[in-house]
Design a protein around this motif. Structure first.
Motif, short mmCIF file in Angstrom:
data_model
loop_
_atom_site.label_atom_id
_atom_site.label_comp_id
_atom_site.label_asym_id
_atom_site.label_seq_id
_atom_site.Cartn_x
_atom_site.Cartn_y
_atom_site.Cartn_z
N ASN A 325 7.57 18.67 -3.32
CA ASN A 325 6.40 18.74 -2.44
C ASN A 325 6.35 17.44 -1.64
O ASN A 325 7.08 16.49 -1.95
CB ASN A 325 5.09 18.96 -3.21
CG ASN A 325 4.84 17.95 -4.30
OD1 ASN A 325 4.90 18.28 -5.49
ND2 ASN A 325 4.59 16.71 -3.96
N GLY A 326 5.46 17.41 -0.66
CA GLY A 326 5.42 16.27 0.24
C GLY A 326 4.89 15.00 -0.40
O GLY A 326 4.54 14.97 -1.58
N PRO A 327 4.84 13.95 0.40
CA PRO A 327 4.50 12.62 -0.11
C PRO A 327 3.01 12.41 -0.27
O PRO A 327 2.20 13.06 0.38
CB PRO A 327 5.03 11.70 0.99
CG PRO A 327 4.87 12.51 2.25
CD PRO A 327 5.14 13.93 1.85
N VAL A 328 2.66 11.45 -1.13
CA VAL A 328 1.27 11.04 -1.33
C VAL A 328 1.31 9.54 -1.54
O VAL A 328 2.28 9.01 -2.10
CB VAL A 328 0.66 11.80 -2.54
CG1 VAL A 328 1.42 11.53 -3.83
CG2 VAL A 328 -0.81 11.48 -2.72
N LEU A 329 0.29 8.85 -1.10
CA LEU A 329 0.26 7.39 -1.33
C LEU A 329 -0.63 7.11 -2.53
O LEU A 329 -0.15 6.80 -3.60
CB LEU A 329 -0.19 6.66 -0.06
CG LEU A 329 0.80 6.86 1.12
CD1 LEU A 329 0.31 6.13 2.36
CD2 LEU A 329 2.21 6.41 0.76
N ASP A 330 -1.96 7.29 -2.37
CA ASP A 330 -2.84 7.08 -3.53
C ASP A 330 -2.91 8.37 -4.34
O ASP A 330 -3.52 9.34 -3.92
CB ASP A 330 -4.22 6.68 -3.04
CG ASP A 330 -5.22 6.55 -4.19
OD1 ASP A 330 -4.83 6.76 -5.36
OD2 ASP A 330 -6.40 6.24 -3.91
N ASP A 331 -2.26 8.39 -5.49
CA ASP A 331 -2.33 9.58 -6.35
C ASP A 331 -2.95 9.20 -7.70
O ASP A 331 -2.60 9.77 -8.73
CB ASP A 331 -0.94 10.19 -6.53
CG ASP A 331 -1.00 11.71 -6.76
OD1 ASP A 331 -2.09 12.31 -6.60
OD2 ASP A 331 0.05 12.32 -7.10
N GLY A 332 -3.84 8.20 -7.66
CA GLY A 332 -4.60 7.92 -8.87
C GLY A 332 -4.43 6.54 -9.46
O GLY A 332 -5.18 6.15 -10.35
N TYR A 333 -3.41 5.80 -9.02
CA TYR A 333 -3.17 4.47 -9.59
C TYR A 333 -3.21 3.39 -8.50
O TYR A 333 -2.82 3.65 -7.36
CB TYR A 333 -1.80 4.41 -10.27
CG TYR A 333 -1.73 5.23 -11.54
CD1 TYR A 333 -2.24 4.75 -12.74
CD2 TYR A 333 -1.12 6.48 -11.54
CE1 TYR A 333 -2.17 5.51 -13.90
CE2 TYR A 333 -1.03 7.25 -12.69
CZ TYR A 333 -1.57 6.75 -13.87
OH TYR A 333 -1.49 7.48 -15.02
N TYR A 355 -0.23 18.30 -1.60
CA TYR A 355 -1.49 19.07 -1.70
C TYR A 355 -1.88 19.76 -0.38
O TYR A 355 -2.87 20.48 -0.34
CB TYR A 355 -2.68 18.19 -2.12
CG TYR A 355 -2.46 17.33 -3.34
CD1 TYR A 355 -2.24 17.92 -4.58
CD2 TYR A 355 -2.47 15.94 -3.27
CE1 TYR A 355 -2.05 17.14 -5.71
CE2 TYR A 355 -2.28 15.16 -4.40
CZ TYR A 355 -2.06 15.75 -5.61
OH TYR A 355 -1.88 14.99 -6.73
N SER A 356 -1.12 19.51 0.68
CA SER A 356 -1.55 19.95 2.01
C SER A 356 -0.94 21.28 2.41
O SER A 356 0.19 21.61 2.04
CB SER A 356 -1.16 18.88 3.03
OG SER A 356 -1.52 19.27 4.32
N VAL A 460 -6.31 12.25 1.30
CA VAL A 460 -5.32 13.33 1.40
C VAL A 460 -5.81 14.34 2.41
O VAL A 460 -6.96 14.78 2.36
CB VAL A 460 -5.12 13.99 0.02
CG1 VAL A 460 -4.42 15.32 0.15
CG2 VAL A 460 -4.34 13.07 -0.90
N GLU A 461 -4.95 14.69 3.37
CA GLU A 461 -5.34 15.70 4.35
C GLU A 461 -4.84 17.06 3.86
O GLU A 461 -3.66 17.37 3.97
CB GLU A 461 -4.72 15.35 5.71
CG GLU A 461 -5.43 16.05 6.82
CD GLU A 461 -4.84 15.71 8.19
OE1 GLU A 461 -5.53 15.95 9.18
OE2 GLU A 461 -3.69 15.24 8.24
#
Ligand code: NG6
Ligand code: CA
Length: 504
Positions: A325-333, A355-356, A460-461
């Protein structure tokens, strides 16, 4: 096992194009799927990144075929993996991101890539992140954990059971937790704290990295995880060792099966959170742990390619590299991925990410390399990872009954090997809504709520809107202009097609 499966171990027709002069069939290629986690379209230098150099993967691209219209089935992990391994859209199974104690979601009588390739004489192994559930109910981590990969076609497995940010933080080899001391049994709970082990919420000072509330469960290796566990201390993994541990297991599998056709599903935990590169890679980019992990991942790919070369297997091994799946920067940490991103564009030109419903969530880097059969180049054929199933069945001469097996997979072997530019015409895309791409048009179904609650405070968009969305990917690949109002007939056509496929 599913009935009505007809197959053959002899594959002269499929390989007619690559037969040698004496007309004996060419040796079946080994097949390796290297599957990254949360790696975006723009995260590799061969896809335009300059803030990180991925020399090994770039070499794969230079010697192979690089795709510009390749897709994961979903913008999250579990559905993408379910679809890739079964050739079936994940919504048909209601597959969504699983907790770490979920049962196996692939039904034991469902044909998988592994069980299908076994019919062509392959030995199948999986090394890496699983996240498809294990066991029947909540597994007993102290006994045989079944069903798992071995019950759905794999001959060997070495797993991180769910995600690195979820308990239990232990490896599972075949059906057993590795290095478990039975005097210290493992218990896992996703609802409430159990045992005496410290949790992030109560002991933030113990943490190497800050975490959001959902990631504030049991602390392992200085990092709080989703969920609670107690026991199993001797079996805990160390995140910084992932690259070495998985590389060793993958190499061992290749060595062991070098004289037979093998299929290795190598599911890297990179670059999912918590991002904790080994010291060797800390500081190799200016982007902090997220960038450094990309370099570490690249080195892992290099290790596999070197192993193949050393064993003289690299010419006849079909290597596929892609991401779930695509990239994420802030994913909880608090790993500073956002602050340190600079000009780097993890999804390339595309909008959204993990998630988009937008392209950034689903359009994946994808490279295939098989020197015996594939000419180096670039392909813009539309292809989905769900199509690996039927394509590899065709490649290896396994006949599949399309009514029951891999029903949503298309045989795109010619596109996958660069012999054709013709890819998929119609494709569904999953996120927290459904979308459909038909030729250059993409329609995203409206939903009533814009984000799931746990994404509310993240940047997240999701691409979720209460209105229908229609984009012309040819003229507007960044999905900036919603044309739904302008082309109601197109909206009706695509919404109708989406419904038809979903109800099939
Ligand atoms: C989310 C987690 C996220 C990640 C994701 C699964 C929260 C707030 N976020 O629920 O950190 O683990 O699940 O990622 O809990 S995936 O790549 O496996 O789909
Ligand atoms: Ca993922």
């Amino acid at each position: 096992m599913i009935k009505n499966i007809f197959y053959t171990l002899v594959i002269p027709i499929v390989f007619s194009s690559c037969q040698q002069k004496n007309t004996s069939p060419v040796k079946k290629p080994n097949i390796i799927i290297i599957y990254a986690d949360d790696l975006g379209y723009g995260d590799l230098s061969c896809y335009g990144a300059s803030a990180v150099q991925t020399t090994h993967i770039d070499r794969l691209a230079a010697e192979g075929l690089r795709f510009t219209n390749a897709y994961s089935e979903a913008s999250t992990c579990t559905p993408s993996r379910y679809a890739m391994l079964t050739g079936r859209y994940a919504f048909r199974n209601d597959a969504a991101i699983l907790p770490g104690d979920a049962p196996l979601i692939i039904e034991p009588d469902r044909e998988t890539l592994a069980s299908m390739l076994k019919k062509a004489g392959y030995t199948a192994g999986v090394v890496g992140k699983w996240h498809l559930g294990l066991g029947n109910g909540s597994p007993d981590w102290n006994a045989d954990i079944k069903p798992g990969p071995l019950e759905i076609g794999f001959d060997y497995s070495f797993l991180l059971p769910a995600t690195a940010d979820r308990v239990p933080t232990v490896y599972v080899e075949n059906s057993r937790v590795v290095d478990l001391d039975h005097r210290d049994p493992i218990q896992v709970d996703y609802n409430k704290k159990i045992g005496k082990d410290p949790i992030g919420l109560e002991h933030p000072k113990m943490l190497k990295m800050a975490a959001d509330t959902q990631h504030s469960g049991t602390i392992v290796n200085g990092v709080s995880r989703i969920g609670y566990m107690t026991g199993g201390h001797q079996a805990y993994w160390k995140d910084e060792d992932f690259a070495d541990v998985f590389t060793d297991k993958a190499k061992a599998f290749i060595h062991q099966h070098q004289n037979e056709p093998f299929f290795l599903y190598y599911a890297l935990p990179h670059i999912h959170v918590p991002r904790m590169p080994n010291n060797k890679y800390v500081g190799t980019t200016n982007m902090g742990p997220r960038g450094d992990l990309i370099v570490e991942m690249d080195a892992m790919v290099g290790e596999i390619m070197k192993t193949l070369k050393d064993l003289n297997l690299d010419k006849n091994t079909f290597v596929i590299f892609s991401s779930d799946n695509g990239p994420v920067l802030d994913d909880g940490y608090g790993d500073h991925a956002e602050e340190l991103i600079g000009n780097h564009k993890p999804a390339g030109i595309y909008r959204g990410g993990k998630y988009s419903a937008f392209e950034g969530g689903l359009r994946m880097p994808m490279i295939v390399r098989w020197p015996n059969e594939i000419q180096p180049g670039i392909s813009d054929a539309v292809i989905n990872q769900i199509d690996f199933f039927a394509s590899l069945a065709n490649l290896t001469g396994v006949k599949i009954d399309r009514e029951t097996i891999a029903p949503d997979s298309e045989n795109l072997l010619d596109a996958l090997t660069g012999k054709s530019k013709e890819g998929r015409r119609v494709m569904l895309q999953e996120s927290f809504t459904m979308a459909i791409r038909k030729e250059n048009w993409k329609y995203i179904e409206p939903v009533s709520k814009k984000t799931p609650d746990w994404l509310d405070n993240k940047t997240v968009e999701t691409g979720l809107q209460q209105e229908p969305q229609l984009y012309d990917l040819k003229h507007d690949p960044r999905e900036q202009r919603n044309l739904a109002g302008k082309y109601p007939d197109k909206v009706a056509e695509l919404a109708g097609k989406l419904k038809e496929i979903m109800e099939k």
